[in-house]
Structures are given as C-alpha cells and as structure tokens.
Design a protein around this motif. Sequence first.
Motif, PDB file in Angstrom:
ATOM      1  N   GLN A 479      29.674  19.200  82.244  1.00  0.00           N
ATOM      2  CA  GLN A 479      29.808  18.892  80.820  1.00  0.00           C
ATOM      3  C   GLN A 479      28.615  19.427  80.040  1.00  0.00           C
ATOM      4  O   GLN A 479      28.766  19.951  78.937  1.00  0.00           O
ATOM      5  N   THR A 480      27.430  19.282  80.599  1.00  0.00           N
ATOM      6  CA  THR A 480      26.224  19.793  79.931  1.00  0.00           C
ATOM      7  C   THR A 480      26.296  21.307  79.795  1.00  0.00           C
ATOM      8  O   THR A 480      25.893  21.873  78.764  1.00  0.00           O
ATOM      9  N   THR A 481      26.822  21.963  80.805  1.00  0.00           N
ATOM     10  CA  THR A 481      26.956  23.427  80.745  1.00  0.00           C
ATOM     11  C   THR A 481      27.899  23.838  79.631  1.00  0.00           C
ATOM     12  O   THR A 481      27.638  24.802  78.881  1.00  0.00           O
ATOM     13  N   GLN A 482      29.015  23.145  79.516  1.00  0.00           N
ATOM     14  CA  GLN A 482      29.958  23.447  78.440  1.00  0.00           C
ATOM     15  C   GLN A 482      29.319  23.239  77.083  1.00  0.00           C
ATOM     16  O   GLN A 482      29.502  24.050  76.171  1.00  0.00           O
ATOM     17  N   GLU A 483      28.552  22.160  76.945  1.00  0.00           N
ATOM     18  CA  GLU A 483      27.852  21.931  75.681  1.00  0.00           C
ATOM     19  C   GLU A 483      26.819  23.031  75.415  1.00  0.00           C
ATOM     20  O   GLU A 483      26.617  23.445  74.263  1.00  0.00           O
ATOM     21  N   PHE A 484      26.187  23.490  76.449  1.00  0.00           N
ATOM     22  CA  PHE A 484      25.196  24.571  76.305  1.00  0.00           C
ATOM     23  C   PHE A 484      25.843  25.808  75.669  1.00  0.00           C
ATOM     24  O   PHE A 484      25.334  26.373  74.690  1.00  0.00           O
ATOM     25  N   TRP A 485      26.998  26.237  76.250  1.00  0.00           N
ATOM     26  CA  TRP A 485      27.651  27.449  75.734  1.00  0.00           C
ATOM     27  C   TRP A 485      28.211  27.211  74.331  1.00  0.00           C
ATOM     28  O   TRP A 485      28.175  28.128  73.495  1.00  0.00           O
ATOM     29  N   SER A 486      28.713  26.022  74.088  1.00  0.00           N
ATOM     30  CA  SER A 486      29.251  25.727  72.754  1.00  0.00           C
ATOM     31  C   SER A 486      28.154  25.769  71.699  1.00  0.00           C
ATOM     32  O   SER A 486      28.324  26.355  70.622  1.00  0.00           O
ATOM     33  N   HIS A 487      27.044  25.170  72.026  1.00  0.00           N
ATOM     34  CA  HIS A 487      25.939  25.146  71.075  1.00  0.00           C
ATOM     35  C   HIS A 487      25.398  26.559  70.850  1.00  0.00           C
ATOM     36  O   HIS A 487      25.091  26.953  69.721  1.00  0.00           O
ATOM     37  N   LEU A 488      25.314  27.332  71.912  1.00  0.00           N
ATOM     38  CA  LEU A 488      24.829  28.708  71.778  1.00  0.00           C
ATOM     39  C   LEU A 488      25.806  29.549  70.976  1.00  0.00           C
ATOM     40  O   LEU A 488      25.400  30.399  70.160  1.00  0.00           O
ATOM     41  N   LYS A 489      27.116  29.296  71.150  1.00  0.00           N
ATOM     42  CA  LYS A 489      28.123  30.056  70.392  1.00  0.00           C
ATOM     43  C   LYS A 489      27.998  29.767  68.905  1.00  0.00           C
ATOM     44  O   LYS A 489      28.086  30.684  68.077  1.00  0.00           O
ATOM     45  N   GLU A 490      27.785  28.540  68.562  1.00  0.00           N
ATOM     46  CA  GLU A 490      27.640  28.190  67.151  1.00  0.00           C
ATOM     47  C   GLU A 490      26.408  28.880  66.544  1.00  0.00           C
ATOM     48  O   GLU A 490      26.455  29.401  65.425  1.00  0.00           O
ATOM     49  N   SER A 491      25.325  28.896  67.272  1.00  0.00           N
ATOM     50  CA  SER A 491      24.107  29.545  66.766  1.00  0.00           C
ATOM     51  C   SER A 491      24.325  31.041  66.578  1.00  0.00           C
ATOM     52  O   SER A 491      23.896  31.632  65.574  1.00  0.00           O
ATOM     53  N   VAL A 492      25.007  31.655  67.519  1.00  0.00           N
ATOM     54  CA  VAL A 492      25.255  33.098  67.448  1.00  0.00           C
ATOM     55  C   VAL A 492      26.197  33.410  66.293  1.00  0.00           C
ATOM     56  O   VAL A 492      26.007  34.385  65.548  1.00  0.00           O
ATOM     57  N   ASP A 493      27.254  32.598  66.128  1.00  0.00           N
ATOM     58  CA  ASP A 493      28.188  32.813  65.025  1.00  0.00           C
ATOM     59  C   ASP A 493      27.490  32.709  63.681  1.00  0.00           C
ATOM     60  O   ASP A 493      27.742  33.504  62.755  1.00  0.00           O
ATOM     61  N   THR A 494      26.627  31.763  63.579  1.00  0.00           N
ATOM     62  CA  THR A 494      25.894  31.598  62.314  1.00  0.00           C
ATOM     63  C   THR A 494      25.071  32.837  62.013  1.00  0.00           C
ATOM     64  O   THR A 494      25.016  33.315  60.875  1.00  0.00           O
ATOM     65  N   LYS A 495      24.429  33.370  63.023  1.00  0.00           N
ATOM     66  CA  LYS A 495      23.593  34.565  62.834  1.00  0.00           C
ATOM     67  C   LYS A 495      24.467  35.781  62.536  1.00  0.00           C
ATOM     68  O   LYS A 495      24.117  36.606  61.676  1.00  0.00           O
ATOM     69  N   LEU A 496      25.597  35.897  63.235  1.00  0.00           N
ATOM     70  CA  LEU A 496      26.457  37.067  63.032  1.00  0.00           C
ATOM     71  C   LEU A 496      27.066  37.083  61.640  1.00  0.00           C
ATOM     72  O   LEU A 496      27.205  38.138  61.010  1.00  0.00           O
ATOM     73  N   THR A 497      27.483  35.938  61.156  1.00  0.00           N
ATOM     74  CA  THR A 497      28.166  35.871  59.859  1.00  0.00           C
ATOM     75  C   THR A 497      27.201  35.753  58.691  1.00  0.00           C
ATOM     76  O   THR A 497      27.629  35.730  57.542  1.00  0.00           O
ATOM     77  N   SER A 498      25.905  35.678  59.008  1.00  0.00           N
ATOM     78  CA  SER A 498      24.918  35.569  57.935  1.00  0.00           C
ATOM     79  C   SER A 498      24.892  36.855  57.138  1.00  0.00           C
ATOM     80  O   SER A 498      24.863  37.967  57.686  1.00  0.00           O
ATOM     81  N   LYS A 499      24.897  36.743  55.818  1.00  0.00           N
ATOM     82  CA  LYS A 499      24.888  37.906  54.939  1.00  0.00           C
ATOM     83  C   LYS A 499      23.486  38.358  54.568  1.00  0.00           C
ATOM     84  O   LYS A 499      23.311  39.322  53.828  1.00  0.00           O
ATOM     85  N   GLU A 500      22.496  37.623  55.037  1.00  0.00           N
ATOM     86  CA  GLU A 500      21.138  38.019  54.726  1.00  0.00           C
ATOM     87  C   GLU A 500      20.791  39.298  55.495  1.00  0.00           C
ATOM     88  O   GLU A 500      21.173  39.466  56.650  1.00  0.00           O
ATOM     89  N   GLU A 501      20.084  40.144  54.829  1.00  0.00           N
ATOM     90  CA  GLU A 501      19.676  41.406  55.457  1.00  0.00           C
ATOM     91  C   GLU A 501      18.653  41.119  56.535  1.00  0.00           C
ATOM     92  O   GLU A 501      17.680  40.396  56.314  1.00  0.00           O
ATOM     93  N   SER A 502      18.905  41.692  57.676  1.00  0.00           N
ATOM     94  CA  SER A 502      17.964  41.511  58.784  1.00  0.00           C
ATOM     95  C   SER A 502      16.734  42.362  58.559  1.00  0.00           C
ATOM     96  O   SER A 502      16.783  43.384  57.897  1.00  0.00           O
ATOM     97  N   SER A 503      15.629  41.890  59.098  1.00  0.00           N
ATOM     98  CA  SER A 503      14.377  42.643  58.965  1.00  0.00           C
ATOM     99  C   SER A 503      14.457  43.930  59.778  1.00  0.00           C
ATOM    100  O   SER A 503      15.346  44.119  60.600  1.00  0.00           O
ATOM    101  N   LYS A 504      13.476  44.776  59.543  1.00  0.00           N
ATOM    102  CA  LYS A 504      13.491  46.100  60.167  1.00  0.00           C
ATOM    103  C   LYS A 504      13.409  46.012  61.687  1.00  0.00           C
ATOM    104  O   LYS A 504      14.035  46.781  62.404  1.00  0.00           O
ATOM    105  N   GLY A 505      12.651  45.034  62.176  1.00  0.00           N
ATOM    106  CA  GLY A 505      12.496  44.897  63.617  1.00  0.00           C
ATOM    107  C   GLY A 505      13.501  43.978  64.275  1.00  0.00           C
ATOM    108  O   GLY A 505      13.393  43.703  65.476  1.00  0.00           O
ATOM    109  N   ASP A 506      14.449  43.465  63.529  1.00  0.00           N
ATOM    110  CA  ASP A 506      15.426  42.549  64.092  1.00  0.00           C
ATOM    111  C   ASP A 506      16.432  43.325  64.936  1.00  0.00           C
ATOM    112  O   ASP A 506      17.074  44.260  64.460  1.00  0.00           O
ATOM    113  N   LYS A 507      16.579  42.916  66.223  1.00  0.00           N
ATOM    114  CA  LYS A 507      17.485  43.602  67.139  1.00  0.00           C
ATOM    115  C   LYS A 507      18.476  42.586  67.713  1.00  0.00           C
ATOM    116  O   LYS A 507      18.688  42.521  68.920  1.00  0.00           O
TER     117      LYS A 507
END
Length: 1738
Positions: A479-507
């Motif tokens: 269960q903890t593992t499933q929560e780990f991936w779910s929480h990580l997916k939410e963080s990644v989605d937030t970053k991917l859908t963010s409209k803010e311009e990434s900095s020059k060194g952001d990879k």
Amino acid sequence: MPGSSSKKQSQRTKGNLRPSSSSQAAELLSASGNAPTGFVGFGQAPKYVPVSSSLDDMDSSLDSDFRLVLRKLTKKDTTTKIRALQELSSLCKEKSEENLKAVLPFWPRMFNKMAIDIDHRVREANQLAMSTLAVRVRRNLAPYLRNLMGAWLMSQCDTYPTVSSAAVTSFQDAFPPAKQTEAYVYCKDSVLEYLTENLVIHTPQTLSDQKTTEAEDMENKYNRVLTSSLLAMRKLLTNIPANEIESCKQPMATLLDNGKFWKHGKSKVSSVRGGLYSLLAGLCQVVPELCALYVSKITSLVLHNLDETDPTVYPNLWEAALSLANYVQDCWQHVSVQKAFWPKLRRVLESGCLGNPTVIGPNILPLLSRVPDDLFPDTARFYEDFFTAFRSGLCNTSIQKSHSEFGALVRAYVECAQFVVMKNTEASFAMSVLMDQVLPVVEASLLESDSQLYKTPLYGMVGNLLATAEANSSSSLQQTTQEFWSHLKESVDTKLTSKEESSKGDKFEEKLVHFVKCLYIPQTEIKQKAGRVRFESPGDLSHTQAKSKSDSQSVRQNDLGQNCKNFVNHLTLKSFDLAHKNFSTSHLQMFAQILELDPAEEIVAKVISSCHGHVATETTSHYFVFEICIPWLQKVQQGGGKWEEFSHIVKVVCIFLSVLDEESVPQLLGKLYESCQDTRCQHILLKELFCRAGSVQSVCDWLHSGQFGDRLVEYSKSVCEKPVSESWQNDTGNILGILSLVLATRTKNNDLLVQSVYIERLLSVLEQPIRNLATEVGVANKAELAVSFVAQAATCFFSQYQECLTTSSAADLIVMLFEITLLNQCRLKDSSLQEARESWSVGVRKTVRGTGGLVNDTGVLARLAASVQAHIPSLMSIQGVNTAFQTVSQLLRSVSESLPDTKDNPVYVSYFGDMFVTPDTSVPSAVLEYLMVRGDYLTLSFSEAVGNVAKSLFTSLYNIKMLKEGISSLANENQGEDDGSKCNTEIDWIKERLMILVDCAQVSEITKLYLEQNTVVEGLLGEAAASLSGDVYSLLCGLPARSQTDIWTYAFHRCSEDERYVMCLKPLLSTLSSSQGGQLNLELGPLLDRCESLSPQCIYMLQATLPYLTTSDVITFTEIMVARLISTGTESCLNIDGGTGLVGVLSGLVAMVSQTGDSEATELLKGSLDQLHSWKEENDDMFLYSRSIESDSSARILFNVEVCRLMSQLVRVISPELTDKHWDFVMCSLVSWIQSIEETQVSLVNSPTMQCFTSSVLDLASDVTSCLSEQIGKMPGKFPENLQMEWAEFFSESVFSVLLPTYLKFCKQSKGTSLSGSDKIVLQSACNAAAMSPQKLILEHKLPPLLVAGDLSPLPDTLQTLLNQLSPLIIKKEKCVQLSAFCILDSVVATFPEFDKEDKNKSIDIGATGGEQQEEETNRSPPARLMEKIDESSSTLVALLCDVPIDSCQPIRAQSEEYHYTLAYMLTWKLILKFFKSAPSELRQEYAGYLQERGYVDTLMYSLFRLMPNNPQRMFQLPYSTHVKEPGSCAGVQHLACDVYSQLLTTIPAMARTWWKSQDRKSSAYVDMFTSKHVSPLLCTREISSVQTTDVQLVNMSIKARPTTREVIAVYSFEEVSVDMVISLPQNYPLGNISVTSEKRVGVSGPQWEKWLLQLNIFLQHQNGNIIDGLKLWKNNIDKRFEGVDECMICFYVLHGTNFQLPRITCRTCKKKFHSACLYKWFNTSHNCTCPLCRNVF
C-alpha cells in the motif's frame, strides 16, 4: 690552549702517534693487523656495538674499507652518512662473502640508528644498503636478525613513501614469500619489545641527541617513530599465524595496561592517531578476547570520536569502529549514546560524511546494521533523525560538485533506507522512511532545477527498492508503494502542466526520461560531457547500428511492477497529449524516448483514444502512424522546420515499422519521403530507415526500389547544381550524410541496398559544384566549400563502392581532384588540399589494386601523368612547386603502396620516370651578351635564343625535388641489403636520370647568370634559384664515384653536340671537384681530340675544363697553343679558329701557368706577346689604335678585345717577367686604345662588341696602374729601371685625361636608366679605373667648371668643381659609382684644410686691422657639398633605425635603397674624418664645434651602434675594402660601420667621449662593453705603436712607451726644470678618462705642478687628437710661460684650449691680457663689458 674549558682537542705534539683522521686510522689499523678481537652478544633487544670509540676492539678480519665506512656512519653530517651508505652498498657488491660476515656484528647498531634518522634520504639509503647486504650474506644474517627485525619492520611502515617502499623491497629480497612468516614468528618477541619501548618508554629526548638536534626535529622524529611503531605492530600481528597469537597476548596486555599508550589517542599529530586506530582495528580482528578486557577504553576512544575531521585519520577510525562493533559484542554497553555516539554520528551525516563520502559512506550501513534495536529508547525517532541528518548532508553544495562523491553519498543513503524498510516491513516508521525520506529526495531530484541528484545512482536504486517493496508480501508495504507512485505522479503532472517558463538550466523532461530508463535498466547513467566534439564518419554506421540493436535487446531487463508500469503509461500519455496539443518539442522528445522503451499496442490505443476516440486494436498502429504522425510531420515542416521535433516524430514512426503489415510500409515510406521538404529532413528520415533496414525487410525492399533511387539522384543533382554559398554548405552536408548511409549499408550478401545504376548516376553529378566555379567570380571562399564537399563525397564512393572505379565518371572525378591539388589555383587551405589529396588517393589505390598495376594508355594513371606534363611548366612560385611536388609524391606513394615489390616493379619504375618534365634549356640572349662582355667566354652564337628563365627554373626545381624523392625512397627500400646490391641499384637509378640532373645543373647556371645581369627580378626568382642550386649541389656530391664519372662523360659529349650545355660544365665540375676534395683531374687527350679545330663550342669547353688539368698537362697544352699561335699568319688572326680563339685560350692559361712555377712556360707566354707585337709590325691596321672604331667589323674588335685581355692577364700575373719591349707595347697599346675610345665617343649603353672593347681597355688601365703603383715598390729590381718614371711622365696623363671625363660621362648616362648586366660591367670597369687616378692628375684635372652661385668655399675653382662633380655620385644607386667617387675624393680631401687655414689667416689679419675686440667666428663647417650628402642620407638612415635598440644590429639588404643611402652616409663620414685629421689643431676645434653644435656626431654614433654586429669577429682588425668590383652585401655594410667607428675614435675621441657620457645607463653600459671588448685593445696597441714609431721631435721633451701596461712616459726638461709624467690609457680607451701621474719633478713648486698636470689632463681629454698632439699642445703652453708670455686671467692658460691663440687683448686699466674667445664668453655670461679683474669698463 692550556687551561681552557673548551672541549676541543689540543694541538698534536711531537711524538704523538695518534691518527689525525678516520681514514688514516683505518689504514693504521689495517697495517698493524694486531687489533684484539672483541665479542658481540645478542639478546632480546639490540645491543650497543662500539664502532667509533674503540677501534682497538675491532676484529682484525674487518676490511679496512668497511672500517672507514662504519666510521663515516657515526658522523653527524647528513651528506657524509648518505655517501657512506652508498659506499657500503658498493662494497657489499665488490667484497667477498668473508669480508661481509665480518661486518655483520657491527651492522645492527648502525642499521637501527640509520633507520630512525631525521633525513629521509639517509633512511632510504640505509634500506638500499640493507638490501644489498642481505642478498649477499643470506643465511649468515640469521644470528643478527632479531636485532634487525624491529627497525626493519618499522621502516616498512615509514611515513615517507620511498623509505617504506625501499624497506619492503629489501625485506622481500632477503626472504622469499614462503619464509617471511617464519621470520616474523622467529623475531616476534624482540620486535614487540622494540616497538613497545618506542611507544611507552622513549621520549623525543631519548631518541635524539639533544646537543646536536633542534627541538622541532626531535619532536618530528619522535612522532614519526610512534606512527611507524603502531603500524608495524599491526603489520606484525596480521602476519603471524593464528597459533602464534597466543604468545603475543601477554606483551600486548602489558602495552595496553600502560597509560601512556592510551594518551596517543589524544595526540595532536594526525599520523599518530591514525596509527593507533589502525592498531586497535587489528587488535579487534586478531585478539578480540583481549580487546574485550579493555572495551571501555577502546569504545570511548573509537565510537566517541566518529567526527574525526582529518582525512588521513578517519579511514583507520571507521575501520576500528566496524571492527569493534563486529568482533566485540558488548561494546555498545560502554557507549554514551546521547552524549557522545549519536551527536558525533549526526555531525558526520549532516556534513555529508565530512566531505569524503567515498571513504565514509560505505561504512554507514555496516555500522547502522550493528546498532542494537534497544540502544535507542525510541527507534522511530532515531530513524527519523538519522535520515533527516542524512538528507541535510545531501544538500551540501560542495559534495554535489563531485560526481563520484555525491554518488557515493546517495548510494549510502538509499542503502540505509532499503535496509530499514526491508528489516521493518510491518513497522510504521518503515513506511514513514519511504514516504517522508525517500520520496522527497526523488521529487527534489526531478522538480528542483539546480538539483544534481539525477546524475547519481538514485533512480536505479530507488527503482529496485520500490520493486522489492512491491513484491513483498506485506500488504502495508504494498500500500505504501502504491501511495509513493501516486504521490510522485501528482507532483510530476503538476510540473508538466505548469505554464511557467522553466529556467535555462531546468532539465525536467530529461530527468524524467532518465528516471524511466533507470526503472527498466537500473545501470543507466547520465553521460558527463567530455568537452570534445566528434563527427560521425561513414565507417561508424555499422557500429552505431550494432550498438542500437544490442541496446534495444537489453531494454527490458527488469519487469516493472504494476504500480510502476501505470506510472510509466501515465507519463507516456501525458507527454503525447502535451506534445500534440502544444507542439512542444521537449514533450515530443520525452514521448518518443519513453515509447521506444516499450511500444506496446495498449499504450498506443490509449494515446489514440486520448485525442481521436476509440480505435480497434488490430489497426491501432496503422491509424496512429498514418492519421496522426504523418499530418503532424507535414505541419511541423510548414511551421518553420523544427528539426528536433521532426526527428522525434520520425523516430516515433520508425518504432512502428516492425509492427505494420508489409503492404503498409512502402506506402508509409513513400509518404514520409514526400513529406521531407529539404535535405535535412531526408537525412533524418533515411538515417532512421537505414538503421532498421536489417531488421525490417519491407524497409530494405523500399530502399532497393527504383522509386527511391530516382528521387535520390534527382534531389542530389538539384543540390549540386545550385550556386555555391554558405547556405549551400548545409545542403551538401546532408547530402554527404545520405551518401554515407547509402554506401555504408549492405545486405547480408554484401550488396548495396540501393541499386548500382543509381550509385553511378550519383557519381556523375558530383563534379558539378567544382565545374560551376569556372563560371563564377570571386571563388576564393566558395572553392573551399565545393572542393571539401566533392572530396568527401568521392572518398565515400571510392572507399565503400569500389565497383564505381571502372566507370568513366570516377576517372574524370579523380583527374579533376588531382589537378585541383596539383596547381591549387583556387588558393585552398592546406587542410582542404590534404582532404582532396586523400580523396583521389583512395581512388588511385583502389584502381591500381583492381587492375593489378597494368597501365592503360587511356586509364586513370596515364591521364594523371599527362596532367603532370601539361601543368608543371606553368608553375611560377616556390609554393606552387611545393604543392605540386606534394601532390605528385602522394600519387607515387599511392601507386607504390598498391603494388607488390615496389623497388623492382617495372610499372612503378616506368611511372616514376613519367613524372619528370623536360625544361627549356635554351640560353636567353641577355645572358649571352652578359657573358661576352664579362669575358668569361669568347664570342657566343647570337642566334635568336628564346628562353623563359622563370618557367625553366621552377620546372627544374620540381624535377630536382623528384630526384631527391627517388633517392630517399630508394635508400629506404635498400635498408637491410648488403652494400654491393645497394651501390649497384643507386648506379642503375642514376644512369637513367643523368639527363634530368644535367638539365637541372644547366638551368641553375642559366638562372644564376640571368639574375646577375638583371637584379630587378632577383627578389622574385632569387629564393628559387638558391634552392635549386643547393639541391643540385647536394645531389652531385652524393653521387657514387662511378656515377660521377658517368655524369661528367655524358655532359662532355652533350656539350660537344650542343654548345648551350657548356653552361652546366662549370658548376658540374666545380661540385664534383669539391666532393672529391679538390682532387678532380681531367685527361688532356680527349680535350685535344675535340679541339683540333677551334670552334666556339670547343673554346667554351676549354674555358670550363682547363682548371682541372694536371700541371704537366697545363704546360703541354700551353706549348701546343703557343705553337699554333706562332704558326698563325696575319691573314688568320681575326678568325675564331685562328688568332682570336688562340689568344682567348691563352688568356685563360696565364694564371694556371703562373701557378705551375715553370719558367719555360712563362717564356712561352712572353713569346705569345712577342708574336702579337710581330703581327702589329706586319699589319698595324689589325690593332684599333687612335681611331674611331664604329665602322670596324666585329671580328676585328673582338680580336683587339682578346689581345687586351691577354695583356691584362700578363700584367696582373707575370708583370716582373716582362721586358722593356713588352711594357712599351702594353702601355703604347693602352694609350692608343684609350684614344680610340675618346674618338669613338663610346657611350655606356652600346653594342656588345663595343662594350667588350671598352670594358677590356679600362680593365687594362686598372691593371697597369695597380701594378706600377703597388708591385714596383714591393719587388725592387724586378722591373725595368725607368718604367715608373715613363708611366708617370708620359703615359698616365694620356690615359687619365681621357678616363676621368669618360667616367663622369658614364656615371651621368647611368642616371635614371635601368642598366643591364653588360652595362654594369662597363660601368664597373670605368669606375675601377677612375678610382686609381693619381692624386697629381686629379688635382690638375681639366673637367669643365661646375660652380654654385653664392658658394663661399675657400677652395679653388678646380677643387670646388671636382667636389661638385663627384659628391653627387656618392649617393648614386650603384655601389661601384659610390666607391669610385669616394676613392677619388679620398685621395685629395686631405689637401682641403690648407685653404681653410689660409682663409682663417686672412680673417685674422682683417680683424686685427679693424680692432682687437672684434667678435671672431668660433665654428667652421667642413666642405659644404659633403655636409649636404650627410644631411640627405642621414634622414633615410635615421628613419630606418628609429625603432632599433642600441644593442641590436639592423641588417641592410644589399642593393636596396637603404643600402645605397647607408653606404653614402658612411663613405661621406670617412671623407670628413680624414679631412678633420689632416686639419691643423686650431681648425679642428672649429670643425668639432660645428659638428657638435648641429648634432652630427650624435646621429653618427646612434647609427653606428645599430649597424655594427654584436660579434664583429675580425672586422676591426681588417681594413674595409674599397675595391670597386666587389659585390655589395649586408656584411660589407657592417664592416664599413666598424671601420668608421674605429676611425672616429682615432680622429675625434673627445667628441665620442662626450656622446658616451650623455647616454642613459643601459646604452652607456653597452657602448662601454662593446668598445672595451672589440675596439679598445686595437686602439691602445695602435696608439702605443704610434708613440714608439713617431717621427715628431719635441724640443726639451722625450717620449717612450710601455706597451704591456698601456702607458706613455714623457720627460720634460728646461734648464733646471725636469718633470716625469706617466700617461695611462684606460681599458675602454678612448671613452674612459686618461690618467696622468708624476713620477719625478725638479724645480717646480707643488701648486704650479698640480696646475700643469691639470692642464695636461684637460688637453688629453678634450682635444680631438692623439697623445702626441696633446703633449705637443701642453709643451707649447709651458714653453710660452717660460718665455715670459702672460697667461689669460680667465682660463689661466697661455694657449687657448680650442683655438690655440695667445692672450692678445689688453685691459687699458689693469694692463692684463685675455684670450679673445675667453673675453667674449665672459661678456656674454656676465651681461656686462667690464674687466674681469679691475671691473672697469673694457
């Protein structure tokens, strides 16, 4: 001394037999042989062996050399000890084994002492000596081993690396590996005792001598011994077998019971602490039961000091900590957790493992695993604090800068987390570690732009952790593992859908893709940039394909868990959605890279459904490719062509090629290719297709189809036909990439994927870019691009598709590229040239190998040879020759490397010969005229000879380089063969190319003569001519003896057939003679056979070959020629085969006959002159005497020319042998011929025959004048009695009265015209003759008057006319004119001051009649015409030298404009200095004042020191040669500058001294050094010699010299007055001050004598003359005083110091007399006109 408290031994007394040194002591001991034998015992510790204090106790068997060495080892000096140990090593190698055994009793004490010496060099030398000794004595060392082993083992652990290494080596040399353990066991007790004493007994004071050792050295030595002892004890324990450990426990317990041992743990020295921790680690591992007794001390010392910060200590500390935790179970009971252990550990974690995770990090998990569960009351809190502290360490920026350190820290962190999680699967704090500690780290690595965590093994280790956790049976962990991936997916989605311009060194996207790859392949790492750029070559394609294939096969090494797979699928859909909607390149790249990892149908279906709804599973991939990707590609290109986005879409499409049906693939590929709108897109697409052609058959079929082939050819043609430009380069680069793909990719049958017919069509269109250059303007930059493209493309074809070489298109391409590199008309850079050469070289090699070396008349090799023959003659520069030679050499190397047995292969030998080009060897008419006028040969055939010297020169330069290349390659191939075969091969090779070498010698000589007669082109052809001459010389000198004979024979026969080739005989014979050491002797027989009838070519041949006949052959040949001359009648005199030719041959024989010393041969030559006189008597009309010769035939003129030249040779060589009759004939003929020149009105530029006549007559005048003015005085009695008188009174006036006007006429005619070589010869002859004009005739010249209005010169009109006529010639641009004008003026300039003196006397008389107080002129100018030339030439010289430092020499190129101005400047100064020296004393000061006031001397000195070389060698010893005919050179200008400087220091030393003293320090020092080293010794010698040889008689004064001490002794006596004076010249004379001292004086008071010495010193320092002049002036001043003449009351001299006048102006009041100059200066400086004494108005 007695009673002294000093410890020094008192002086030895008589009878004291005690030796005074150790060496003498050793000799005495060895000589006595009766020293008693002492006994040395051995116990548990090393014993003291008295080496130095008791020599009497030594064994008499001890060798004296060893005794001396052992004594030296007791010395305190480090160097002495090192040398003693080195000597000991040498003695151990040299002496016998018995001698070495005698040393062993004394060695342990010395060894132990040296082993702890302060200096590491002594310790190292000690171990080297031990190694040498142990190897020699072997088993004999056993009785002494226990006394040695302690120090020996300690040295193996020395803190200085070289010492420890030497000790280990010596121990290994002494004991084999199997015996080393036995040695340790045998000596363990003594070693433990020795080391224990070092650790607990010894102090810094006991280990060193306090009286001789500094406190700091004592402390350092003690700490080093402590460290080595601790490490040595551990080394001993770890090397002793387990069954022997028990016996060591008691000594170790004794050591551990000592409190001093534990104090070492608090030592300030890090090495001591590190050694202690290492020993404790060893004790825990070896004797844990003993450590258990002292566990409290060990625990507090180790576990309570985990935060040790010294990098050299904490490796040993952590080893001790782990050893303690592993081997001593109850150690944790003695730990203060909250106060000591945990705070220390937390500090380590928070600091990032103290900045060294690679060392400490691997120890964290083992230590954590050994921590008991009950050690902390709250385990969950402990783990929370533990990982929190660890995360703080991860944030350490200094750790993040190192990739390896940061990776080690992350690895330790994840390992600890995995340990805690998997150990406590059901505990809540384990879940907390996963969610609160690991997840934030992963999120930070992905989301934070400045995080470096993604470069570490974090992702792979976390993936393994989560996979392991998900596979665990614990439901809470799943269960903890499933929560780990779910929480990580939410963080990644937030970053991917963010409209803010990434900095020059952001990879972020790059990190996310890397994270996914690590989930599949945990070993995947981010590649670090290496800072280098590498371009893909065609050969790399197969490697890339193989690598890609292997990568694709190993992608799915890990099966992802369901939660992980859901996360990846979500990323795939999300990235596609963002890329498709927003046209985001980064998201598209992310989608392509993730999809490539697992292109499953279910994922594609989800992708389609996300944007187009549901599609049936079986058509999912087809729909995705055709309906989504293809339109997307077209839209991307229409929107501006984002290449990265296009590449990613193509990659996505190609991923599905393997899953599409075979019918859909061609359709797809056709659409894809049609959608590519430019070459970049095509290249991207084809690169992907060719990579997958081997795995997808439908792709392979489409590439092999005609549809693709036609499109490829048409598109390539369209690109190649475009105009060359910068943008065109991009298209060609893509075309090259496509060609590389096409040619490099093969099927399983090794066939090209693309049909061969299309390959040939591609090859035919490649020439178009270069052909387009011929129709364009300004191809400089375009050529680089076009040639580079064609060369690269051709290389692809030739190297990867050899079948194309059989086509005509390939041959045309090879020839075109070859011609480009052969001529380089496009001015390509070296890199582009080499690229093109390598391209056609590949084609040539493949062609030769394919045809087996058969050369077809229409093949590539034949066409290349024809191109060489056609284009080499057009070369017109050295650079062009070098380029062509490099190209042809590359061609020959390519052919050679492709043929078997190159040396004997007839194809290569023949082809090498085809590379030579025959030059034009005809002689230009200008060269023929020059040779005729110069007199080197008789008449030449003046048929219209047309020869392009430049073309012949550069063609020959190419040929000679090819000859050298042939010799070089031949020598390389002959290496390893016997000398005989090599010699024969060289002879055979040379024989085939004799014609080429002779042609090169011929062209070299023609070019040399051409440049001599036409100096205008010297700058263009001079370098090439010098290069050709040097190469010809080196080749001729390197010929074998037989080949030298062959080449001479060939040249001789060739000259007989073609008279032009006589040009090559002189350089050929000269070089062959030089290579044979001057021993070349030709046979007379062949010459006589070919010269039975004299023809022009025979005469030319004789002129070249006569110098190489033997002495007897020369005499024989002279007899034959004289006999033929005597037998010739007057009717044949004017024929070449008659008198003219014979006289010409005899002219060349005169010098050689004279060298033989044969009197009979000399008489024969005199007989030839008698024969000429008889012809004159018979037919006077044959000789062109006293008449105009304009209407005479060329034959008659040439006959007189040869007669005149014969007379010149006889006068020059055998003049003492000539009789009155001969001299009368010569001088009468000379006068008559001179009159003929006058009546003919000969001009400078004339026909060659007239120039020959003029030049020969003027040369005869020079020779006669030189002989009668120089030779008669040297050889009295050898000439007729009245000869000189007759010449001076009758003949010379007739000659020079015509010669001087003719000379001036020629000089005027040379102005403003370009003179040819023959014109210059005539001018030189006229100048040389005029330069020898007698002074009397010059002064009585009858030149037309030439005066300047307003000129107030005191010179008479005749001399002023002469000066006005000649002074402009000094600055002419012909050296001969400059020197001749100088010589004429130099002979009369010394008479000019007489007229200035008369003018001065007239002025004085006029001033006396006008009143005594009349102002008088103090400065006087030298002749105005000369000063004008100084001003005119100095401006150019100063501009040239303005930026040159004083200590540098500015080279002056001969015959340049600067050269002539410099020569004129220096020659004019020589005239002025001679004029100055000949002037009387009273005028010198006036001249000097004029020169000084206007800065002439400053400018001269400034110029001289920038023209004189730094190392003048013998330029100051040898006089400068003013010979008119000598060629100008840079060294000649330097020699002239040295001559002027020497003359200046002799003539005006005071002015030079004044200038020197006014210079800055650097300049003054250099002038002083230069003058003292090169000039002063000569001037001192010359000055002293002049004093000794002077004919000046001074009344009442005697002068003598001391040459060795540079002193002049002057004795002045007058009545009762007598004084002796010593004048000493300084080392830097005349720059330094001359010292005057008095050795003796009688009759003169002290003050008066001091005044006289001061006057003499002033006269010597400030008058511009020599010592005699100064003494004479001083004597006159003293004489006037004794005569009663009053002194001037201003300067207190009788004679004025500058004008040498007496005081003659008297004051009317006080009646005192003054010098007019002194009084005038007094009035100017005091600003009144009062008397200096009585102050009344004067």
